[in-house]
Design a protein around this motif. Structure first.
Motif, PDB file in Angstrom:
ATOM      1  N   VAL A  88      35.281  15.724  13.209  1.00  0.00           N
ATOM      2  CA  VAL A  88      33.985  15.927  12.567  1.00  0.00           C
ATOM      3  C   VAL A  88      33.529  14.658  11.866  1.00  0.00           C
ATOM      4  CG1 VAL A  88      32.802  17.192  10.734  1.00  0.00           C
ATOM      5  CG2 VAL A  88      34.224  18.415  12.371  1.00  0.00           C
ATOM      6  N   VAL A  89      34.430  13.982  11.156  1.00  0.00           N
ATOM      7  CA  VAL A  89      34.062  12.726  10.483  1.00  0.00           C
ATOM      8  C   VAL A  89      33.607  11.702  11.505  1.00  0.00           C
ATOM      9  CG1 VAL A  89      35.005  10.760   9.203  1.00  0.00           C
ATOM     10  CG2 VAL A  89      35.447  13.075   8.424  1.00  0.00           C
ATOM     11  N   TYR A  90      34.333  11.589  12.619  1.00  0.00           N
ATOM     12  CA  TYR A  90      33.963  10.592  13.630  1.00  0.00           C
ATOM     13  C   TYR A  90      32.617  10.927  14.268  1.00  0.00           C
ATOM     14  CZ  TYR A  90      33.938   7.668  17.740  1.00  0.00           C
ATOM     15  OH  TYR A  90      33.575   6.770  18.701  1.00  0.00           O
ATOM     16  N   PHE A  91      32.459  12.161  14.743  1.00  0.00           N
ATOM     17  CA  PHE A  91      31.250  12.500  15.482  1.00  0.00           C
ATOM     18  C   PHE A  91      30.024  12.708  14.596  1.00  0.00           C
ATOM     19  CE2 PHE A  91      34.492  13.711  18.665  1.00  0.00           C
ATOM     20  CZ  PHE A  91      34.056  12.888  19.690  1.00  0.00           C
ATOM     21  N   CYS A  92      30.227  13.100  13.345  1.00  0.00           N
ATOM     22  CA  CYS A  92      29.084  13.359  12.457  1.00  0.00           C
ATOM     23  C   CYS A  92      28.761  12.190  11.538  1.00  0.00           C
ATOM     24  CB  CYS A  92      29.345  14.601  11.613  1.00  0.00           C
ATOM     25  SG  CYS A  92      29.392  16.110  12.594  1.00  0.00           S
ATOM     26  N   LEU A  93      29.706  11.303  11.307  1.00  0.00           N
ATOM     27  CA  LEU A  93      29.457  10.185  10.390  1.00  0.00           C
ATOM     28  C   LEU A  93      29.580   8.825  11.074  1.00  0.00           C
ATOM     29  CD1 LEU A  93      31.361  11.463   7.234  1.00  0.00           C
ATOM     30  CD2 LEU A  93      28.911  11.456   7.621  1.00  0.00           C
ATOM     31  N   VAL A  94      30.750   8.526  11.610  1.00  0.00           N
ATOM     32  CA  VAL A  94      31.019   7.182  12.133  1.00  0.00           C
ATOM     33  C   VAL A  94      30.145   6.860  13.338  1.00  0.00           C
ATOM     34  CG1 VAL A  94      32.802   5.717  13.164  1.00  0.00           C
ATOM     35  CG2 VAL A  94      33.364   7.201  11.238  1.00  0.00           C
ATOM     36  N   HIS A  99      25.820   3.726  15.713  1.00  0.00           N
ATOM     37  CA  HIS A  99      24.658   3.683  16.597  1.00  0.00           C
ATOM     38  C   HIS A  99      23.438   3.133  15.859  1.00  0.00           C
ATOM     39  CE1 HIS A  99      22.084   4.764  19.934  1.00  0.00           C
ATOM     40  NE2 HIS A  99      21.293   5.436  19.115  1.00  0.00           N
ATOM     41  N   LEU A 100      23.243   3.596  14.638  1.00  0.00           N
ATOM     42  CA  LEU A 100      22.123   3.123  13.825  1.00  0.00           C
ATOM     43  C   LEU A 100      22.254   1.638  13.516  1.00  0.00           C
ATOM     44  CD1 LEU A 100      19.563   3.832  12.198  1.00  0.00           C
ATOM     45  CD2 LEU A 100      21.059   4.316  10.263  1.00  0.00           C
ATOM     46  N   LYS A 102      23.894  -0.606  15.273  1.00  0.00           N
ATOM     47  CA  LYS A 102      23.713  -1.359  16.514  1.00  0.00           C
ATOM     48  C   LYS A 102      22.230  -1.512  16.834  1.00  0.00           C
ATOM     49  CE  LYS A 102      26.403  -0.222  19.895  1.00  0.00           C
ATOM     50  NZ  LYS A 102      26.985   0.466  21.057  1.00  0.00           N
ATOM     51  N   ARG A 103      21.464  -0.438  16.652  1.00  0.00           N
ATOM     52  CA  ARG A 103      20.016  -0.509  16.900  1.00  0.00           C
ATOM     53  C   ARG A 103      19.340  -1.442  15.908  1.00  0.00           C
ATOM     54  NH1 ARG A 103      17.485   5.268  17.239  1.00  0.00           N
ATOM     55  NH2 ARG A 103      15.664   3.947  16.964  1.00  0.00           N
ATOM     56  N   THR A 104      19.757  -1.400  14.645  1.00  0.00           N
ATOM     57  CA  THR A 104      19.157  -2.250  13.621  1.00  0.00           C
ATOM     58  C   THR A 104      19.429  -3.715  13.908  1.00  0.00           C
ATOM     59  OG1 THR A 104      19.414  -0.503  11.982  1.00  0.00           O
ATOM     60  CG2 THR A 104      19.068  -2.731  11.152  1.00  0.00           C
ATOM     61  N   PHE A 105      20.687  -4.045  14.239  1.00  0.00           N
ATOM     62  CA  PHE A 105      21.019  -5.438  14.520  1.00  0.00           C
ATOM     63  C   PHE A 105      20.360  -5.922  15.805  1.00  0.00           C
ATOM     64  CE2 PHE A 105      24.874  -4.713  11.772  1.00  0.00           C
ATOM     65  CZ  PHE A 105      24.383  -5.478  10.719  1.00  0.00           C
ATOM     66  N   ALA A 106      20.227  -5.045  16.796  1.00  0.00           N
ATOM     67  CA  ALA A 106      19.560  -5.434  18.036  1.00  0.00           C
ATOM     68  C   ALA A 106      18.091  -5.718  17.777  1.00  0.00           C
ATOM     69  CB  ALA A 106      19.719  -4.337  19.090  1.00  0.00           C
ATOM     70  N   ARG A 107      17.462  -4.910  16.940  1.00  0.00           N
ATOM     71  CA  ARG A 107      16.055  -5.123  16.600  1.00  0.00           C
ATOM     72  C   ARG A 107      15.887  -6.431  15.837  1.00  0.00           C
ATOM     73  NH1 ARG A 107      14.762  -1.006  13.064  1.00  0.00           N
ATOM     74  NH2 ARG A 107      15.023   0.441  14.772  1.00  0.00           N
ATOM     75  N   GLN A 108      16.778  -6.709  14.898  1.00  0.00           N
ATOM     76  CA  GLN A 108      16.691  -7.954  14.133  1.00  0.00           C
ATOM     77  C   GLN A 108      16.889  -9.158  15.041  1.00  0.00           C
ATOM     78  OE1 GLN A 108      19.590  -7.531  11.042  1.00  0.00           O
ATOM     79  NE2 GLN A 108      18.238  -6.344   9.724  1.00  0.00           N
TER      80      GLN A 108
END
Length: 165
Positions: A88-94, A99-100, A102-108
């Motif tokens: 649950v910690v891995y799939f709901c938090l990590v 993913h967020l 990775k998207r933020t750094f890719a956008r930057q």
């Protein structure tokens, strides 16, 4: 007292307190799930009322106290509980946070342009060299012209690194 107030109101302390409270509530949910669903299911496979009552190994003691019991089923229940919490910690938090990020750094990285990157020392020195060559070259119609030095040629002379001028 002022320092204590700043410490308590700092964002990290409040985030940590929220995480502890949510973690305690989540632990209760997982414990209930393991105790009320997984333990009886696995216990039924071993003809016991729950996992805690299954996989018991009795070993004799030295005195009249009877047998000591090794409760492997209870340990197995704890392992199952740990795996559920970790999943649950891995799939709901990590996973969502990664993913967020990775998207933020890719956008930057996509927003950065080459003009944002300052030139390196080598690039600046090359530009200075080219400007000095252009200034020291005689006009096109004049009489004598010195042959340009090949790349890497040393300009040292008897009068110092640039020779006499």
């Amino acid at each position: 007292m002022k320092g204590f107030k700043e410490f308590i109101l700092r964002g990290n302390v409040i985030d940590l307190a929220v995480a502890v409270v949510i973690g305690a509530a989540f632990t209760a949910i997982v414990t209930s799930l393991v105790t009320n669903i997984f333990n009886p299911l696995i216990g039924a496979a071993f003809s016991a009322s729950s996992l805690d009552d299954s996989l018991i190994v009795s070993i004799p003691t030295l005195g009249d106290g009877g047998d000591a019991q090794l409760l492997f089923g209870a340990v197995l229940g704890s392992v199952i509980q740990f795996v559920i919490v970790a999943a649950v910690v891995y799939f709901c938090l990590v996973l969502p946070v990664n993913h967020l990020l990775k998207r933020t750094f890719a956008r930057q990285a996509a927003e950065e342009t080459p003009t944002d990157v300052p030139p390196t020392d080598v690039e600046l020195l090359s530009e200075i060299r080219d400007l000095l060559r252009a200034q020291s070259a005689p006009a096109a119609g004049s009489g004598s012209r010195a042959a340009p030095l090949a790349e890497g040629t040393d300009r040292t002379g008897a009068n110092g690194p640039l020779g006499s001028r």
